[in-house]
Design an enzyme around this catalytic site. Sequence first.
Site, short mmCIF file in Angstrom:
data_model
loop_
_atom_site.label_atom_id
_atom_site.label_comp_id
_atom_site.label_asym_id
_atom_site.label_seq_id
_atom_site.Cartn_x
_atom_site.Cartn_y
_atom_site.Cartn_z
NE ARG A 166 -1.95 -0.83 3.90
CZ ARG A 166 -1.72 0.22 4.52
NH1 ARG A 166 -2.31 1.15 4.00
NH2 ARG A 166 -1.17 -0.22 5.51
CE LYS A 311 -5.80 -4.29 4.98
NZ LYS A 311 -6.83 -4.96 5.98
CG HIS A 330 -7.51 -4.57 11.12
ND1 HIS A 330 -6.07 -4.27 11.10
CD2 HIS A 330 -7.32 -5.71 10.01
CE1 HIS A 330 -5.47 -4.96 10.27
NE2 HIS A 330 -6.00 -5.64 9.52
CB SER A 348 2.12 -7.30 10.78
OG SER A 348 3.11 -8.40 9.96
CE LYS A 352 -5.12 -9.47 12.22
NZ LYS A 352 -5.69 -9.89 11.14
CB THR A 353 -3.20 -15.21 10.45
OG1 THR A 353 -3.73 -13.88 9.84
CG2 THR A 353 -3.62 -16.13 9.34
CG ASP A 367 -7.43 -8.91 7.38
OD1 ASP A 367 -6.55 -8.47 8.26
OD2 ASP A 367 -7.69 -8.08 6.15
NE ARG A 385 -1.76 -13.35 7.20
CZ ARG A 385 -1.27 -12.12 7.37
NH1 ARG A 385 -0.62 -11.23 6.82
NH2 ARG A 385 -1.44 -11.79 8.89
#
Length: 601
Positions: A166, A311, A330, A348, A352-353, A367, A385
């Site tokens: 981004r 996003k 989020h 990151s 979380k994932t 997410d 991912r």
Amino acid sequence: MAAPTGLARIETNGKKKDEMTGEYVYADSAPPVRAQTMEELHSLQIKRSTPTTPIKDGAGATPFASALSEEQQLESISASLASLTREYGPKVVKGDGPAATLQKHHQHLHPAAPAIATSDSSLKLTHVLNNLSPAELYEQAIKYEKGSFITSTGALATLSGAKTGRSPKDKRVVKNELTAQELWWGKGSPNIEMDERSFLTNRERAVDYLNSLDKVFVNDQFLNWDPENRIKVRIISARAYHSLFMYNMCIRPTDEELKNFGTPDFTIYNAGMFPCNRYAHSTTSSTSVDINLARKEMVILGTQYAGEMKKGLFGLMHYLMPKRGILSLHSGCNMGKDGDVALFFGLSGTGKTTLSTDQNRLLIGDDEHCWSDNGVSNIEGENTRAAYPIEYIPNAKIPCVGPHPKNVILLACDAFGVLPPVSKLNLAQTMYHFISGYTALVAGTEDGIKEPQATFSACFGAAFLMLHPTKYAAMLAEKMQKYGATGWLVNTGWSGGRYGVGNRIKLAYTRKIIDAIHSGELLTANYKKTEVFGLEIPTEINGVPSEILDPINTWTDKAAYKETLLTLAGLFKKNFEVFASYKIGDDSSLTDEILAAGPNF
């Protein structure tokens, strides 16, 4: 056999870590450019009303259209693709007959059959490829997009150009009378203002570019698995890669829903292959990602990184959902066999994932989610991912909705090594740590980092917020109170010393901690309070060594522990200064309560 729908992206250099989210983003190194004579140019532009929807039922058809076969009848690119300052339709070359908006062809046999559209440049024809299947998008990418290949796993590997992340410094939001009062502006905010005229300038540039192409891709899709609160979005793009990415990323309508899709709630014009005018007002590089909430539009110029669309839509949901009393999050989300739902927040590298994708629990999403009076629902239709449909995950819950969460888990990778592996939070502490959004970067994650570096991202996703962080925190507190959810702070980082001295907490121990939260074991555990942060930590957890539950026990140098603890506490306090004066409601009592929940030393 159906074609695979995965999408891989080959990335090159040119990105760095985003301070707000911990994600890798592209950093445009071009020096700022300011226009000197834009007011003169603006004075030449005439502001006109939005074009009307194309004429239906044959009205306005020309002899040229009637000469075509039924499958090839012309249509305008759609009202959303009509250029704002070309409301009278395409220009006409002498001798070509009158310009008119032509009848839309209703596709009977194949909902993805290509339409043809007249552009704003004479009678240039543009094929509009509506809602192509993954197989068709694969074919388009392989044939016409250089650098696209099918990998050994069946995914489409492609190139996103120079931008492999981004470009947050190039994101703009139109500031008008309404958004000036509603949105979060100023210090710490990700929202950089843009005026209406500058947006229309970029919009015109994007639309004219799309109109100049031989073909464009259109996706009509949904956001939010909750049928009562879903949003209809239309994505218009120049690349099959972008169309496939969004096919995977959003929620895919049925053929019947496509037939009755109607007018979208929001439209993206992705002309990222074409640069913006870097001399235009409000732009500082050849990239500009612009959102206009009043017009319900987003324009992308100068970047082919597909994540800008994802996003951008997430930012839209952060604006629209709170207006309906729905909290946009989020976060990751999963559900146990007994219907117990847990939310996972984290930047990151915090897990979380990893922790939300538990083989013993159903995945609702990893997410982006909404929490409404109906329960929790995934905003998207994918796993992030890699861009592939969420139904490809064996334990995914379809539809991606669930009851109200019982646990709200805030994840932090504390490289300072002073936060406990798990703490039970009261409501004010949950809000404090949610607004703080803490984790730490370590050596190797970004150039120049040799010591642990604290990173704070409000609500664990500051780059995508539209409203002030305390508004989301207040909604979180209200829903946790209403539905009886418990807040937890879980450190997936270091123990026994800071990074380089201690060791990272074993994943097996963290999983045991998460299991104990899910099962309710930690609700009945014995607790003691830590100093400085005042966190409640359990004295015993099944399967986890008791000595690691209080971080001071694992440090050989106790003085160094206390010094490091105070250092981190100071960083928390400094970060929270920007939120300290903001009031929630008519008085400051709630704000005072949140402030008191922070470190005390």
